[in-house]
Motif scaffolding. Structure first.
Motif, short mmCIF file in Angstrom:
data_model
loop_
_atom_site.label_atom_id
_atom_site.label_comp_id
_atom_site.label_asym_id
_atom_site.label_seq_id
_atom_site.Cartn_x
_atom_site.Cartn_y
_atom_site.Cartn_z
N CYS A 22 0.84 -1.32 -0.07
CA CYS A 22 0.09 0.01 0.01
C CYS A 22 1.03 1.14 -0.04
O CYS A 22 0.65 2.46 -0.60
CB CYS A 22 -1.02 0.07 1.30
SG CYS A 22 -2.14 -1.11 1.08
N GLN A 25 2.07 1.80 -3.57
CA GLN A 25 0.91 2.38 -4.32
C GLN A 25 0.68 3.76 -4.08
O GLN A 25 0.49 4.80 -5.04
CB GLN A 25 -0.37 1.55 -3.97
CG GLN A 25 -1.47 2.25 -4.82
CD GLN A 25 -2.45 3.38 -4.48
OE1 GLN A 25 -2.38 3.29 -3.02
NE2 GLN A 25 -3.03 3.93 -5.18
N ARG A 26 0.94 4.32 -2.62
CA ARG A 26 0.76 5.80 -2.41
C ARG A 26 2.01 6.47 -2.71
O ARG A 26 1.57 7.79 -3.55
CB ARG A 26 0.76 5.88 -0.60
CG ARG A 26 0.67 7.35 -0.32
CD ARG A 26 -0.34 7.97 -1.02
NE ARG A 26 -1.75 7.39 -0.73
CZ ARG A 26 -2.97 7.95 -0.96
NH1 ARG A 26 -3.01 8.89 -1.77
NH2 ARG A 26 -4.01 7.21 -0.64
N TYR A 30 1.61 9.45 -5.44
CA TYR A 30 2.03 10.77 -5.24
C TYR A 30 3.15 11.42 -6.29
O TYR A 30 3.17 12.71 -6.56
CB TYR A 30 2.77 10.68 -3.98
CG TYR A 30 3.50 12.06 -3.44
CD1 TYR A 30 2.86 12.95 -2.86
CD2 TYR A 30 4.85 12.08 -3.75
CE1 TYR A 30 3.43 14.01 -2.48
CE2 TYR A 30 5.45 13.46 -3.23
CZ TYR A 30 4.83 14.17 -2.33
OH TYR A 30 5.40 15.48 -2.27
N TYR A 52 -0.96 -1.36 -8.22
CA TYR A 52 -0.11 -0.44 -8.90
C TYR A 52 0.16 -0.75 -10.21
O TYR A 52 0.57 -2.10 -10.20
CB TYR A 52 1.04 0.18 -7.88
CG TYR A 52 1.98 -0.80 -7.49
CD1 TYR A 52 2.87 -1.32 -8.33
CD2 TYR A 52 1.86 -1.28 -6.12
CE1 TYR A 52 3.53 -2.31 -7.90
CE2 TYR A 52 2.79 -2.15 -5.77
CZ TYR A 52 3.68 -2.80 -6.69
OH TYR A 52 4.39 -3.63 -6.04
N ASN A 176 4.45 3.49 9.17
CA ASN A 176 3.34 3.56 8.66
C ASN A 176 2.06 3.54 9.43
O ASN A 176 2.22 3.00 10.57
CB ASN A 176 3.27 2.26 7.50
CG ASN A 176 2.27 2.28 6.78
OD1 ASN A 176 1.77 3.58 6.14
ND2 ASN A 176 2.03 1.48 5.83
N ALA A 232 -0.17 5.39 4.65
CA ALA A 232 -0.35 4.96 3.12
C ALA A 232 -1.89 5.10 2.55
O ALA A 232 -2.16 4.85 1.51
CB ALA A 232 -0.06 3.39 2.99
N THR A 234 -4.01 7.74 3.81
CA THR A 234 -4.23 9.13 3.54
C THR A 234 -3.36 10.06 2.54
O THR A 234 -3.70 10.82 2.07
CB THR A 234 -4.62 9.77 4.77
OG1 THR A 234 -3.33 9.87 5.52
CG2 THR A 234 -5.78 9.19 5.54
N GLY A 235 -2.10 9.60 2.74
CA GLY A 235 -1.06 10.07 1.98
C GLY A 235 -0.21 10.96 2.61
O GLY A 235 0.57 11.87 2.35
N CYS A 238 4.17 12.11 2.76
CA CYS A 238 4.70 11.64 1.64
C CYS A 238 5.76 12.79 1.35
O CYS A 238 6.72 12.36 0.93
CB CYS A 238 3.63 11.55 0.45
SG CYS A 238 2.73 10.09 0.33
#
Length: 345
Positions: A22, A25-26, A30, A52, A176, A232, A234-235, A238
């Motif tokens: 995850c 993917q995040r 981004y 992804y 995380n 991962a 909500t983002g 990053c």
């Protein structure tokens, strides 16, 4: 980080269930949002599906279940064998990457069983091959929720420390799931030894005593460790992660590259010595003359091994070998008997 044709690569490692896939993917989403060009490689042959788009997927080259069936292996053995088979063709992956001139980042997702990649020969081959070609950073993803237990936290820190010293690459600890539990407690434990000791006192056990001793060892490790909190889902975090990546890339150029050049120089020196040694043996096999040094240690050793009657022999009359008289036998039968001993029958 990355500019134009020079890309940075990140290798993602974790304990199973920490949210590594995850997280991949995040950060992939981004980078696309920031109009960056990531190139994604999936090295997990046992994953059912990934959230992804993978540019290179080990599942397209090696069938995990077929490997287990053919070689009669269990789950971990199948993953290791699949990685070994893929590593034999990893030069083709590097050739594909070399043709991509507009890459900003290379993201590598590893198997969920962290020991399979970290301590296997194929994992070492793949990580070193990437690190020789691109600035490489290791992202160690840990589950912040489970690390609220100080013993589990210490276990993760020990693993992160072992990965960093094994690969000798810049490492970032990614905490995380901060959308569930804030990672401030973990940062406090790394920065304040007494705070971590108080947390261990609340969990008395044999493991707590071991963690207390290990925390003293890792206190120096924490000083240069990069850590970021991220979600991962909500983002959140990053931006902080890629800021840490920028600093890790500088460390790569300042510390890892000189080590790599030193290693390459040592390999060249060793190979040159082997070539010279082989050339010497080749000359001997061809019968070419090998010059000997006068007064060498071999001559001294030979002389020292002679019996005293030979090594200290002196001609009492001071005559040289040219004036020596032939030995005369009084009886011809004695001479014939003496020479018969050396005749071939």
């Amino acid at each position: 980080v990355s500019t134009q044709s020079t890309g940075s690569s990140g290798i993602n490692a974790e304990y199973g269930g920490s949210g590594k896939t995850c997280f991949m993917q995040r950060i992939n989403a981004y980078l696309h949002a920031k109009e960056k060009q990531p190139y994604v490689i999936n090295l997990d042959p046992a994953v059912f599906e990934v959230p992804y788009p993978a540019n290179i997927d080990i599942r397209d080259s090696v069938k995990y279940k077929e490997v287990m069936k053919q070689y009669q292996l269990g789950p971990n053995g199948g993953i290791i064998t699949a990685l070994n088979l893929f590593a034999t063709k990893f030069d083709q992956v590097l050739s594909i990457l070399e043709k991509k001139e507009d890459l900003d980042f290379i993201l590598v997702d590893t198997p969920g069983q962290i020991e399979v990649f970290t301590w296997s020969a194929s994992g070492t081959i793949i990580s070193e091959a990437i690190a020789r070609s691109y600035p490489t950073v290791i992202a160690y993803v840990m589950d912040t929720v489970r690390c609220t237990n100080p013993v589990t936290f210490m276990s993760n820190m020990m693993y992160a420390c072992s990965i960093m010293y094994k690969t000798r690459l810049p490492l970032i600890v990614v905490m995380n799931k901060i959308d569930v539990v804030d990672n401030k407690f973990a940062v406090d434990w790394m920065n304040d030894f007494e705070t971590f000791q108080e947390a261990l006192d609340a969990h008395p056990s044999y493991s707590s005593n071991l963690s207390r001793s290990m925390s003293l060892v890792l206190d120096e490790f924490y000083k240069d460790l990069r850590s970021v909190g991220i979600s991962a889902v909500t983002g959140n975090g990053c931006t902080s992660f890629f800021t840490a990546v920028s600093g890790a890339v500088k460390e790569y150029y300042e510390e890892y590259l000189p080590y790599l050049e030193e290693l390459r120089s040592a390999i060249r020196t060793r190979k040159q010595g082997e070539i010279e040694e082989q050339m010497k043996k080749l000359k001997v096999d061809r019968g070419e003359e090998v010059p000997l040094q006068q007064g060498s240690q071999d001559d001294e050793l030979y002389s020292s091994n002679l019996p005293p009657s030979f090594s200290n022999f002196e001609d009492p009359e001071g005559s040289d070998g040219d004036n020596e008289e032939d030995v005369q036998y009084e009886d011809s039968s004695m001479a014939e008997a003496s020479f018969d001993r050396f005749r071939l029958t």
